[in-house]
Design a protein around this motif. Structure first.
Motif, PDB file in Angstrom:
ATOM      1  N   LEU A 146      -6.129   7.618  -4.965  1.00 55.01           N
ATOM      2  CA  LEU A 146      -6.018   6.718  -6.109  1.00 55.01           C
ATOM      3  C   LEU A 146      -5.163   5.503  -5.760  1.00 55.01           C
ATOM      4  CD1 LEU A 146      -6.500   6.129  -9.133  1.00 55.01           C
ATOM      5  CD2 LEU A 146      -4.386   7.390  -9.573  1.00 55.01           C
ATOM      6  N   GLY A 147      -4.064   5.728  -5.047  1.00 60.02           N
ATOM      7  CA  GLY A 147      -3.228   4.612  -4.610  1.00 60.02           C
ATOM      8  C   GLY A 147      -3.984   3.663  -3.700  1.00 60.02           C
ATOM      9  N   LEU A 148      -4.777   4.212  -2.783  1.00 62.42           N
ATOM     10  CA  LEU A 148      -5.587   3.380  -1.893  1.00 62.42           C
ATOM     11  C   LEU A 148      -6.615   2.585  -2.691  1.00 62.42           C
ATOM     12  CD1 LEU A 148      -6.446   2.528   0.960  1.00 62.42           C
ATOM     13  CD2 LEU A 148      -7.923   4.532   0.996  1.00 62.42           C
ATOM     14  N   TYR A 149      -7.241   3.223  -3.680  1.00 67.52           N
ATOM     15  CA  TYR A 149      -8.233   2.548  -4.509  1.00 67.52           C
ATOM     16  C   TYR A 149      -7.602   1.393  -5.295  1.00 67.52           C
ATOM     17  CZ  TYR A 149     -11.684   1.763  -8.147  1.00 67.52           C
ATOM     18  OH  TYR A 149     -12.567   1.176  -8.998  1.00 67.52           O
ATOM     19  N   LEU A 167       0.836  -1.200   0.000  1.00 68.14           N
ATOM     20  CA  LEU A 167       0.000   0.000   0.000  1.00 68.14           C
ATOM     21  C   LEU A 167       0.872   1.252   0.000  1.00 68.14           C
ATOM     22  CD1 LEU A 167      -2.656   1.577   0.292  1.00 68.14           C
ATOM     23  CD2 LEU A 167      -2.495   1.190   2.755  1.00 68.14           C
ATOM     24  N   ALA A 168       1.866   1.292   0.861  1.00 70.27           N
ATOM     25  CA  ALA A 168       2.760   2.451   0.932  1.00 70.27           C
ATOM     26  C   ALA A 168       3.505   2.637  -0.389  1.00 70.27           C
ATOM     27  CB  ALA A 168       3.745   2.286   2.085  1.00 70.27           C
ATOM     28  N   GLY A 169       3.930   1.553  -1.003  1.00 73.84           N
ATOM     29  CA  GLY A 169       4.634   1.639  -2.277  1.00 73.84           C
ATOM     30  C   GLY A 169       3.751   2.162  -3.390  1.00 73.84           C
ATOM     31  N   ILE A 170       2.514   1.691  -3.462  1.00 74.88           N
ATOM     32  CA  ILE A 170       1.588   2.152  -4.505  1.00 74.88           C
ATOM     33  C   ILE A 170       1.276   3.630  -4.317  1.00 74.88           C
ATOM     34  CG2 ILE A 170      -0.765   1.927  -5.374  1.00 74.88           C
ATOM     35  CD1 ILE A 170      -0.555  -1.078  -4.848  1.00 74.88           C
ATOM     36  N   ILE A 171       1.012   4.043  -3.076  1.00 75.13           N
ATOM     37  CA  ILE A 171       0.729   5.459  -2.817  1.00 75.13           C
ATOM     38  C   ILE A 171       1.948   6.309  -3.170  1.00 75.13           C
ATOM     39  CG2 ILE A 171       0.307   7.144  -0.985  1.00 75.13           C
ATOM     40  CD1 ILE A 171      -1.592   5.131   0.287  1.00 75.13           C
ATOM     41  N   PHE A 172       3.136   5.844  -2.842  1.00 75.45           N
ATOM     42  CA  PHE A 172       4.358   6.580  -3.161  1.00 75.45           C
ATOM     43  C   PHE A 172       4.511   6.761  -4.665  1.00 75.45           C
ATOM     44  CE2 PHE A 172       8.868   6.602  -4.271  1.00 75.45           C
ATOM     45  CZ  PHE A 172       9.273   7.742  -3.620  1.00 75.45           C
ATOM     46  N   VAL A 173       4.275   5.696  -5.424  1.00 74.25           N
ATOM     47  CA  VAL A 173       4.411   5.777  -6.882  1.00 74.25           C
ATOM     48  C   VAL A 173       3.382   6.742  -7.465  1.00 74.25           C
ATOM     49  CG1 VAL A 173       4.139   4.454  -9.023  1.00 74.25           C
ATOM     50  CG2 VAL A 173       5.485   3.522  -7.150  1.00 74.25           C
TER      51      VAL A 173
END
Length: 68
Positions: free
Chosen positions: A57-60, A22-28
């Motif tokens: 969007l990252g959370l979604y 989750l943290a990686g997707i939000i960061f990207v």
């Protein structure tokens, strides 16, 4: 004590991996938005709003991967 921990070990490792992802997707997502914001100047409040949307969007995306 080990007999109580062993059944939960896989669950805790899985949860930790999901949170790291989750943290990686939000960061990207936020990094892409920051690069776009650098190219297109706008008001600071609009930039902050776009960064907030990138986090959502990252959370979604993460929710779509793991729960649907």
């Amino acid at each position: 004590m080990n007999s109580l921990y062993e059944p939960m070990k896989g669950t805790l490792d899985g949860m930790a991996l999901k949170l790291v992802l989750l943290a990686g997707i939000i960061f990207v997502c936020m990094a892409v938005v920051v690069l776009i914001i650098k190219l297109i100047p706008a008001l600071r409040s609009i930039n902050n709003f776009l960064l907030g949307l990138a986090g959502l969007l990252g959370l979604y995306i993460w929710l779509q991967i793991y729960f649907l």
